[in-house]
Design a protein around this motif. Structure first.
Motif, PDB file in Angstrom:
ATOM      1  N   UNK A 310       1.006  -1.393   0.025  1.00 11.85           N
ATOM      2  CA  UNK A 310      -0.201  -0.068  -0.151  1.00 11.85           C
ATOM      3  C   UNK A 310       0.985   1.352  -0.015  1.00 11.85           C
ATOM      4  N   UNK A 311       0.326   2.338  -0.423  1.00  7.67           N
ATOM      5  CA  UNK A 311       1.180   3.652  -0.539  1.00  7.67           C
ATOM      6  C   UNK A 311       0.597   4.119   0.969  1.00  7.67           C
ATOM      7  N   UNK A 312      -0.638   4.108   1.206  1.00 10.10           N
ATOM      8  CA  UNK A 312      -1.166   4.555   2.705  1.00 10.10           C
ATOM      9  C   UNK A 312      -2.033   3.680   3.263  1.00 10.10           C
ATOM     10  N   UNK A 313      -2.073   3.944   4.711  1.00 12.41           N
ATOM     11  CA  UNK A 313      -2.967   3.130   5.467  1.00 12.41           C
ATOM     12  C   UNK A 313      -3.765   4.012   6.451  1.00 12.41           C
ATOM     13  N   UNK A 314      -5.127   3.806   6.442  1.00 12.18           N
ATOM     14  CA  UNK A 314      -5.961   4.537   7.597  1.00 12.18           C
ATOM     15  C   UNK A 314      -6.247   3.569   8.351  1.00 12.18           C
ATOM     16  N   UNK A 315      -5.894   4.026   9.726  1.00 12.01           N
ATOM     17  CA  UNK A 315      -5.993   3.000  10.717  1.00 12.01           C
ATOM     18  C   UNK A 315      -6.917   3.647  11.846  1.00 12.01           C
ATOM     19  N   UNK A 316      -7.896   2.919  12.026  1.00  9.15           N
ATOM     20  CA  UNK A 316      -9.181   3.136  12.810  1.00  9.15           C
ATOM     21  C   UNK A 316      -9.236   2.374  14.093  1.00  9.15           C
ATOM     22  N   UNK A 317      -8.665   1.683  14.495  1.00 12.23           N
ATOM     23  CA  UNK A 317      -8.696   0.820  15.763  1.00 12.23           C
ATOM     24  C   UNK A 317      -8.746   1.849  16.895  1.00 12.23           C
ATOM     25  N   UNK A 318      -9.421   1.285  17.931  1.00 11.66           N
ATOM     26  CA  UNK A 318      -9.460   2.255  19.202  1.00 11.66           C
ATOM     27  C   UNK A 318      -8.301   2.690  19.696  1.00 11.66           C
ATOM     28  N   UNK A 319      -8.163   3.941  20.252  1.00 12.18           N
ATOM     29  CA  UNK A 319      -6.768   4.344  20.921  1.00 12.18           C
ATOM     30  C   UNK A 319      -6.388   3.261  22.228  1.00 12.18           C
ATOM     31  N   UNK A 320      -7.166   2.915  22.751  1.00 13.44           N
ATOM     32  CA  UNK A 320      -6.907   2.189  24.055  1.00 13.44           C
ATOM     33  C   UNK A 320      -6.227   0.911  23.303  1.00 13.44           C
ATOM     34  N   UNK A 321      -6.723  -0.001  22.549  1.00 15.25           N
ATOM     35  CA  UNK A 321      -6.166  -0.942  21.615  1.00 15.25           C
ATOM     36  C   UNK A 321      -4.689  -0.725  20.961  1.00 15.25           C
ATOM     37  N   UNK A 322      -4.724   0.567  20.460  1.00 20.71           N
ATOM     38  CA  UNK A 322      -3.532   0.886  19.740  1.00 20.71           C
ATOM     39  C   UNK A 322      -2.236   1.357  20.929  1.00 20.71           C
ATOM     40  N   UNK A 323      -2.765   1.902  22.086  1.00 20.48           N
ATOM     41  CA  UNK A 323      -1.620   1.863  23.160  1.00 20.48           C
ATOM     42  C   UNK A 323      -0.984   0.530  23.686  1.00 20.48           C
ATOM     43  N   UNK A 324      -1.863  -0.431  23.821  1.00 18.85           N
ATOM     44  CA  UNK A 324      -1.624  -1.792  24.227  1.00 18.85           C
ATOM     45  C   UNK A 324      -0.891  -2.430  23.301  1.00 18.85           C
ATOM     46  N   UNK A 325      -1.067  -2.217  21.773  1.00 20.19           N
ATOM     47  CA  UNK A 325      -0.316  -3.164  20.924  1.00 20.19           C
ATOM     48  C   UNK A 325       0.461  -2.154  20.021  1.00 20.19           C
ATOM     49  N   UNK A 326       0.785  -1.100  20.325  1.00 18.84           N
ATOM     50  CA  UNK A 326       1.519  -0.076  19.507  1.00 18.84           C
ATOM     51  C   UNK A 326       3.089  -0.818  19.247  1.00 18.84           C
ATOM     52  N   UNK A 327       3.415  -1.612  19.897  1.00 18.94           N
ATOM     53  CA  UNK A 327       4.914  -2.202  19.944  1.00 18.94           C
ATOM     54  C   UNK A 327       5.037  -3.325  18.888  1.00 18.94           C
ATOM     55  N   UNK A 328       3.694  -3.808  18.657  1.00 19.00           N
ATOM     56  CA  UNK A 328       3.741  -5.120  17.769  1.00 19.00           C
ATOM     57  C   UNK A 328       2.849  -4.664  16.585  1.00 19.00           C
ATOM     58  N   UNK A 329       1.841  -3.892  16.786  1.00 17.53           N
ATOM     59  CA  UNK A 329       0.829  -3.812  15.582  1.00 17.53           C
ATOM     60  C   UNK A 329       1.687  -2.909  14.617  1.00 17.53           C
ATOM     61  N   UNK A 330       2.585  -1.749  14.896  1.00 18.48           N
ATOM     62  CA  UNK A 330       3.281  -1.008  14.059  1.00 18.48           C
ATOM     63  C   UNK A 330       4.625  -1.266  14.111  1.00 18.48           C
ATOM     64  N   UNK A 331       5.308  -1.206  13.013  1.00 16.51           N
ATOM     65  CA  UNK A 331       6.555  -1.257  12.589  1.00 16.51           C
ATOM     66  C   UNK A 331       7.076  -0.251  11.616  1.00 16.51           C
ATOM     67  N   UNK A 332       7.990   0.751  12.107  1.00 19.36           N
ATOM     68  CA  UNK A 332       8.446   0.940  13.484  1.00 19.36           C
ATOM     69  C   UNK A 332       7.234   1.537  14.307  1.00 19.36           C
ATOM     70  N   UNK A 333       7.219   1.184  15.724  1.00 19.62           N
ATOM     71  CA  UNK A 333       6.353   1.505  16.659  1.00 19.62           C
ATOM     72  C   UNK A 333       6.081   3.003  16.786  1.00 19.62           C
ATOM     73  N   UNK A 334       4.957   3.328  17.255  1.00 21.63           N
ATOM     74  CA  UNK A 334       4.812   4.911  17.327  1.00 21.63           C
ATOM     75  C   UNK A 334       5.182   5.169  19.002  1.00 21.63           C
ATOM     76  N   UNK A 335       5.178   6.578  19.113  1.00 25.44           N
ATOM     77  CA  UNK A 335       5.441   6.918  20.531  1.00 25.44           C
ATOM     78  C   UNK A 335       4.153   6.410  21.624  1.00 25.44           C
ATOM     79  N   UNK A 336       4.691   5.879  22.578  1.00 22.86           N
ATOM     80  CA  UNK A 336       3.726   5.451  23.547  1.00 22.86           C
ATOM     81  C   UNK A 336       2.758   6.825  23.946  1.00 22.86           C
ATOM     82  N   UNK A 337       3.128   8.080  23.614  1.00 27.85           N
ATOM     83  CA  UNK A 337       2.201   9.034  23.991  1.00 27.85           C
ATOM     84  C   UNK A 337       1.044   9.262  22.983  1.00 27.85           C
TER      85      UNK A 337
END
Length: 337
Positions: A310-337
């Protein structure tokens, strides 16, 4: 557009039946004002009948009449609210202006439902669009314990007030920051027992019943917030949500009915189901040539081993889920903030 007198009366009866069914019988095709008032006074009493009337009139954007009724109340001796005040409301529909065009049009889902003719005439009316319920349906007064005992206001109202207060606390973290836990659900479940112990000093059984009620309210909040669990709703972002005017609308098939309409405008086989995403490799973290013959900046890896360029991705998961899984769901991971 101004409503005729009988149309206003029918709208009043509709709100009464929907939000205060205990004070109303089934809707009549040609309701009579005095019949509605007498039924309210008989089942709800004069004081509560007036409060209900004022609430409904304000939702109908009838500004002058509620003010007049409140003035009458203030001049009543010994704080006794006369039935005449409620009778006046039923007789004076033509004295107040109708509501203006509502802001339901701010809601893209509402606009899509209108576009596909999924809503009935009442749902698209100006009056319904202009209703302001604060994002929450009116508090349901009928609660029962597991043994079938009906719970009175002395039990239900403190639980509702505490839950409302905790939700307001959750909204403040958007401005202040420093949220102690990632999600709204975790915050309420952590705070509720301590608050209950401090505020409710009656017997333990009553306290347990109220906490059980708050657990039900938390499940209801999932429906209001559009999530499977409030543990998936980020605490810091909860105050960002904007509440739009308008009553809730339903249409055939629920959201699936709307999605089916949208799918008719898309090419076949363009949407894939039952393919949980394992990781989104973005920002050129994976150097791989896609089917187009060039290196693409994003690769979406699924749990079944499939991947999509893909050229772009629109990610619509809840923020709570994203915070818990941001180290594995995204590579490179985003900031914990």
């Amino acid at each position: 557009m101004k409503l005729k007198k009988d149309e206003k009366l029918k709208l009043f009866q509709s709100h009464l039946s929907q939000y205060y069914p205990e004070c109303s019988e089934r809707e009549q095709e040609d309701p009579e004002a005095l019949y509605i008032v007498e039924k309210m006074l008989k089942t709800c009493g004069s004081e509560r009948s007036l409060k209900i009337t004022l609430h409904i009139l304000r939702n109908m954007k009838q500004k002058d009449l509620p003010a007049s009724l409140e003035r009458d109340e203030q001049h009543t001796a010994a704080n006794q609210i006369p039935p005449e005040c409620v009778h006046q409301a039923a007789k004076s529909w033509s004295s107040a202006p109708t509501g203006s065009t509502g802001r339901c049009q701010d809601n893209p889902v509402f606009r899509l439902a209108c576009r596909y003719n999924l809503l009935d005439e009442a749902s698209t009316s100006e009056e319904n669009q202009a209703m302001d319920v604060g994002g929450h349906p009116p508090f349901v007064p009928n609660w029962f314990s597991s043994s079938g005992r009906r719970l009175g206001p002395d039990l239900t109202e403190p639980a509702a007030e505490l839950f409302k207060g905790l939700l307001q606390e959750c909204q403040q973290f958007h401005q202040t920051g420093g949220e102690p836990v990632p999600s709204v659900g975790e915050y309420i479940k952590a705070r509720a027992p301590g608050q209950a112990q401090a505020e409710w000093r009656d017997d333990a059984e009553a306290r347990d019943l109220r906490l059980a009620m708050m657990s039900v309210m938390l499940k209801l909040e999932c429906s209001i917030s559009g999530t499977h669990s409030m543990d998936d709703v980020g605490l810091g972002a909860y105050g960002m949500y904007k509440t739009l005017l308008g009553l809730d609308c339903t249409y055939p098939g629920g959201y699936e009915g709307l999605i089916s309409c949208l799918m008719t405008e898309l090419p076949k086989d363009i949407v894939s189901y039952n393919m949980p995403v394992k990781c989104v490799h973005w920002n050129n973290s994976v150097q791989r040539v896609g089917p187009c013959g060039r290196t693409v900046p994003v690769w979406v890896e699924c749990e079944n081993g499939d991947s999509f360029p893909a050229d772009h991705v629109i990610l619509t998961v809840p923020l709570g889920y994203l915070k818990r899984h941001q180290k594995t769901l995204l590579s490179p991971p985003t900031s914990s903030k």
